[in-house]
Motif scaffolding. Structure first.
Motif, PDB file in Angstrom:
ATOM      1  N   LEU A  70      -7.153  -1.870  -2.869  1.00  0.00           N
ATOM      2  CA  LEU A  70      -6.995  -3.093  -3.649  1.00  0.00           C
ATOM      3  C   LEU A  70      -7.431  -4.278  -2.794  1.00  0.00           C
ATOM      4  CD1 LEU A  70      -3.487  -2.393  -5.233  1.00  0.00           C
ATOM      5  CD2 LEU A  70      -5.721  -2.174  -6.344  1.00  0.00           C
ATOM      6  N   LEU A  71      -8.095  -5.243  -3.431  1.00  0.00           N
ATOM      7  CA  LEU A  71      -8.636  -6.399  -2.728  1.00  0.00           C
ATOM      8  C   LEU A  71      -7.776  -7.625  -2.970  1.00  0.00           C
ATOM      9  CD1 LEU A  71     -12.444  -5.983  -3.469  1.00  0.00           C
ATOM     10  CD2 LEU A  71     -11.012  -4.810  -1.782  1.00  0.00           C
ATOM     11  N   GLU A  72      -7.422  -8.300  -1.894  1.00  0.00           N
ATOM     12  CA  GLU A  72      -6.641  -9.534  -1.979  1.00  0.00           C
ATOM     13  C   GLU A  72      -7.563 -10.719  -1.748  1.00  0.00           C
ATOM     14  OE1 GLU A  72      -2.630 -11.558  -0.003  1.00  0.00           O
ATOM     15  OE2 GLU A  72      -3.585  -9.845   0.970  1.00  0.00           O
ATOM     16  N   GLN A  73      -7.574 -11.649  -2.717  1.00  0.00           N
ATOM     17  CA  GLN A  73      -8.390 -12.846  -2.556  1.00  0.00           C
ATOM     18  C   GLN A  73      -7.842 -13.977  -3.415  1.00  0.00           C
ATOM     19  OE1 GLN A  73     -12.505 -12.454  -4.024  1.00  0.00           O
ATOM     20  NE2 GLN A  73     -11.879 -10.543  -5.012  1.00  0.00           N
ATOM     21  N   PHE A  74      -8.232 -15.201  -3.054  1.00  0.00           N
ATOM     22  CA  PHE A  74      -7.778 -16.403  -3.766  1.00  0.00           C
ATOM     23  C   PHE A  74      -8.472 -16.510  -5.120  1.00  0.00           C
ATOM     24  CE2 PHE A  74      -8.702 -20.894  -4.780  1.00  0.00           C
ATOM     25  CZ  PHE A  74      -7.407 -21.350  -4.980  1.00  0.00           C
ATOM     26  N   ARG A  75      -7.683 -16.860  -6.162  1.00  0.00           N
ATOM     27  CA  ARG A  75      -8.218 -17.066  -7.504  1.00  0.00           C
ATOM     28  C   ARG A  75      -7.699 -18.398  -8.047  1.00  0.00           C
ATOM     29  NH1 ARG A  75     -12.682 -14.282  -7.575  1.00  0.00           N
ATOM     30  NH2 ARG A  75     -12.449 -12.021  -7.896  1.00  0.00           N
ATOM     31  N   LEU A  76      -8.631 -19.322  -8.289  1.00  0.00           N
ATOM     32  CA  LEU A  76      -8.280 -20.673  -8.729  1.00  0.00           C
ATOM     33  C   LEU A  76      -7.486 -20.671 -10.030  1.00  0.00           C
ATOM     34  CD1 LEU A  76      -8.554 -23.742  -8.364  1.00  0.00           C
ATOM     35  CD2 LEU A  76     -10.776 -23.596  -9.517  1.00  0.00           C
ATOM     36  N   GLY A  77      -7.822 -19.764 -10.947  1.00  0.00           N
ATOM     37  CA  GLY A  77      -7.144 -19.751 -12.244  1.00  0.00           C
ATOM     38  C   GLY A  77      -5.665 -19.435 -12.173  1.00  0.00           C
ATOM     39  N   ALA A  78      -5.199 -18.908 -11.041  1.00  0.00           N
ATOM     40  CA  ALA A  78      -3.766 -18.593 -10.888  1.00  0.00           C
ATOM     41  C   ALA A  78      -3.032 -19.658 -10.078  1.00  0.00           C
ATOM     42  CB  ALA A  78      -3.613 -17.238 -10.204  1.00  0.00           C
ATOM     43  N   GLU A 158     -21.001 -17.361   0.065  1.00  0.00           N
ATOM     44  CA  GLU A 158     -20.533 -17.387  -1.324  1.00  0.00           C
ATOM     45  C   GLU A 158     -19.044 -17.723  -1.396  1.00  0.00           C
ATOM     46  OE1 GLU A 158     -21.585 -13.777  -3.328  1.00  0.00           O
ATOM     47  OE2 GLU A 158     -23.748 -14.072  -3.014  1.00  0.00           O
ATOM     48  N   HIS A 159     -18.483 -18.127  -0.246  1.00  0.00           N
ATOM     49  CA  HIS A 159     -17.076 -18.531  -0.145  1.00  0.00           C
ATOM     50  C   HIS A 159     -16.131 -17.395  -0.525  1.00  0.00           C
ATOM     51  CE1 HIS A 159     -19.401 -22.310  -0.810  1.00  0.00           C
ATOM     52  NE2 HIS A 159     -18.748 -22.630   0.292  1.00  0.00           N
ATOM     53  N   GLU A 160     -16.521 -16.170  -0.164  1.00  0.00           N
ATOM     54  CA  GLU A 160     -15.655 -15.013  -0.373  1.00  0.00           C
ATOM     55  C   GLU A 160     -14.840 -14.757   0.892  1.00  0.00           C
ATOM     56  OE1 GLU A 160     -18.148 -12.257  -3.543  1.00  0.00           O
ATOM     57  OE2 GLU A 160     -18.278 -11.800  -1.405  1.00  0.00           O
ATOM     58  N   ASP A 161     -13.565 -14.514   0.701  1.00  0.00           N
ATOM     59  CA  ASP A 161     -12.669 -14.172   1.805  1.00  0.00           C
ATOM     60  C   ASP A 161     -11.747 -13.084   1.280  1.00  0.00           C
ATOM     61  OD1 ASP A 161     -11.339 -14.306   4.307  1.00  0.00           O
ATOM     62  OD2 ASP A 161      -9.804 -15.586   3.410  1.00  0.00           O
ATOM     63  N   ILE A 162     -12.014 -11.839   1.655  1.00  0.00           N
ATOM     64  CA  ILE A 162     -11.382 -10.682   1.023  1.00  0.00           C
ATOM     65  C   ILE A 162     -10.705  -9.813   2.070  1.00  0.00           C
ATOM     66  CG2 ILE A 162     -11.817  -8.559  -0.293  1.00  0.00           C
ATOM     67  CD1 ILE A 162     -14.315 -10.027  -1.458  1.00  0.00           C
ATOM     68  N   ARG A 163      -9.481  -9.439   1.792  1.00  0.00           N
ATOM     69  CA  ARG A 163      -8.796  -8.433   2.608  1.00  0.00           C
ATOM     70  C   ARG A 163      -8.619  -7.180   1.757  1.00  0.00           C
ATOM     71  NH1 ARG A 163      -5.800  -8.502   7.229  1.00  0.00           N
ATOM     72  NH2 ARG A 163      -5.554 -10.766   7.193  1.00  0.00           N
ATOM     73  N   ALA A 164      -9.142  -6.053   2.226  1.00  0.00           N
ATOM     74  CA  ALA A 164      -8.996  -4.775   1.522  1.00  0.00           C
ATOM     75  C   ALA A 164      -7.754  -4.063   2.031  1.00  0.00           C
ATOM     76  CB  ALA A 164     -10.236  -3.918   1.736  1.00  0.00           C
ATOM     77  N   HIS A 165      -6.878  -3.695   1.087  1.00  0.00           N
ATOM     78  CA  HIS A 165      -5.638  -2.990   1.418  1.00  0.00           C
ATOM     79  C   HIS A 165      -5.719  -1.550   0.912  1.00  0.00           C
ATOM     80  CE1 HIS A 165      -3.306  -6.675   2.409  1.00  0.00           C
ATOM     81  NE2 HIS A 165      -4.052  -7.241   1.466  1.00  0.00           N
ATOM     82  N   VAL A 166      -5.258  -0.614   1.704  1.00  0.00           N
ATOM     83  CA  VAL A 166      -5.096   0.766   1.260  1.00  0.00           C
ATOM     84  C   VAL A 166      -3.641   0.951   0.849  1.00  0.00           C
ATOM     85  CG1 VAL A 166      -5.253   3.199   1.893  1.00  0.00           C
ATOM     86  CG2 VAL A 166      -6.929   1.567   2.792  1.00  0.00           C
ATOM     87  N   VAL A 167      -3.455   1.385  -0.404  1.00  0.00           N
ATOM     88  CA  VAL A 167      -2.111   1.480  -0.992  1.00  0.00           C
ATOM     89  C   VAL A 167      -1.977   2.845  -1.652  1.00  0.00           C
ATOM     90  CG1 VAL A 167      -0.520   0.422  -2.660  1.00  0.00           C
ATOM     91  CG2 VAL A 167      -2.172  -1.010  -1.442  1.00  0.00           C
ATOM     92  N   SER A 168      -0.806   3.448  -1.567  1.00  0.00           N
ATOM     93  CA  SER A 168      -0.595   4.705  -2.282  1.00  0.00           C
ATOM     94  C   SER A 168      -0.718   4.455  -3.784  1.00  0.00           C
ATOM     95  CB  SER A 168       0.779   5.294  -1.957  1.00  0.00           C
ATOM     96  OG  SER A 168       1.803   4.563  -2.607  1.00  0.00           O
ATOM     97  N   ALA A 169      -1.214   5.445  -4.499  1.00  0.00           N
ATOM     98  CA  ALA A 169      -1.350   5.297  -5.955  1.00  0.00           C
ATOM     99  C   ALA A 169       0.002   5.016  -6.597  1.00  0.00           C
ATOM    100  CB  ALA A 169      -1.982   6.550  -6.547  1.00  0.00           C
TER     101      ALA A 169
END
Length: 206
Positions: A70-78, A158-169
């Motif tokens: 799962l990818l964690e990133q900033f979203r203006l709409g939230a 492109e102003h992307e700043d993403i942290r990828a997390h490994v999570v159990s299903a």
């Protein structure tokens, strides 16, 4: 009872259309009419339409380790909701001219998470919010190994700043129930995974 879908796009008459905003996104204003279910014609009315191309989203899943990315990133709409505007989402990107959704999936998998999908299982295509935008999402589950997954990604210019997390299903599905995941693509994909998880795990061991 009348069957559904008695009308189609040819029944809609657009009297006038103009672009009212063009920036990072585009907004058009339309004057239109269409037939009503009772046989009359709808009086001409106006609607604003958010013009946005199709996008592809992928849930990376490792059926051997039973983990997702799962990818964690900033979203203006939230930003002004009672939650953090950093969301947990899927690998995703806009479809460029001439690209297939599968090509977008592989490109974005590399750019956003450093992943190459061994297989892409189509989940569905869905309209994001057809009352006001043209966007269609092409949704997939992508099979990967999560052994070396995770880390920081994104295209800086492109102003992307993403942290990828490994999570159990199991944990990812629980995040839907408690509201930590509340965006449509991730919810749909994880619910599909819950329905198909046993099959995917069985296929991976054959």
């Amino acid at each position: 009872m009348t069957e559904p879908f008695q009308f189609n796009a040819s029944d809609v008459r657009i009297e006038k259309r103009e672009t009212v905003f063009q920036g990072f996104f585009r907004m058009d204003k339309l004057w239109l009419t269409h037939p009503r279910f009772d046989g009359r014609d709808m009086p001409v009315f106006t609607r604003e339409l958010f013009i946005r191309g199709d996008a592809t989203c992928v849930l990376p899943y490792d059926p051997i380790r039973d983990e997702v990315v799962l990818l964690e990133q900033f979203r203006l709409g939230a930003l002004h909701r009672s939650q953090t505007p950093w969301l947990l989402e899927l690998v995703a990107g806009m479809n460029e001219e001439g690209e297939t959704p599968e090509q977008v999936a592989q490109r974005e998998g590399q750019e956003e998470a450093g992943l190459t999908f061994a297989r892409l299982d189509r989940i569905c295509d869905y309209l994001v919010s057809p009352g006001g935008t043209t966007e269609m999402i092409h949704l997939y589950c992508g099979l990967v190994s999560t052994e070396a997954a995770g880390g920081l990604f994104g295209i800086e210019h492109e102003h992307e700043d993403i942290r990828a997390h490994v999570v159990s299903a199991t944990e990812a599905i629980a995040m839907i129930r408690d509201g930590r995941i509340n965006n449509a693509a991730a919810i749909i994909a994880l619910q599909w995974l819950e329905l198909n998880r046993a099959r995917l795990r069985e296929e991976a061991t054959q």
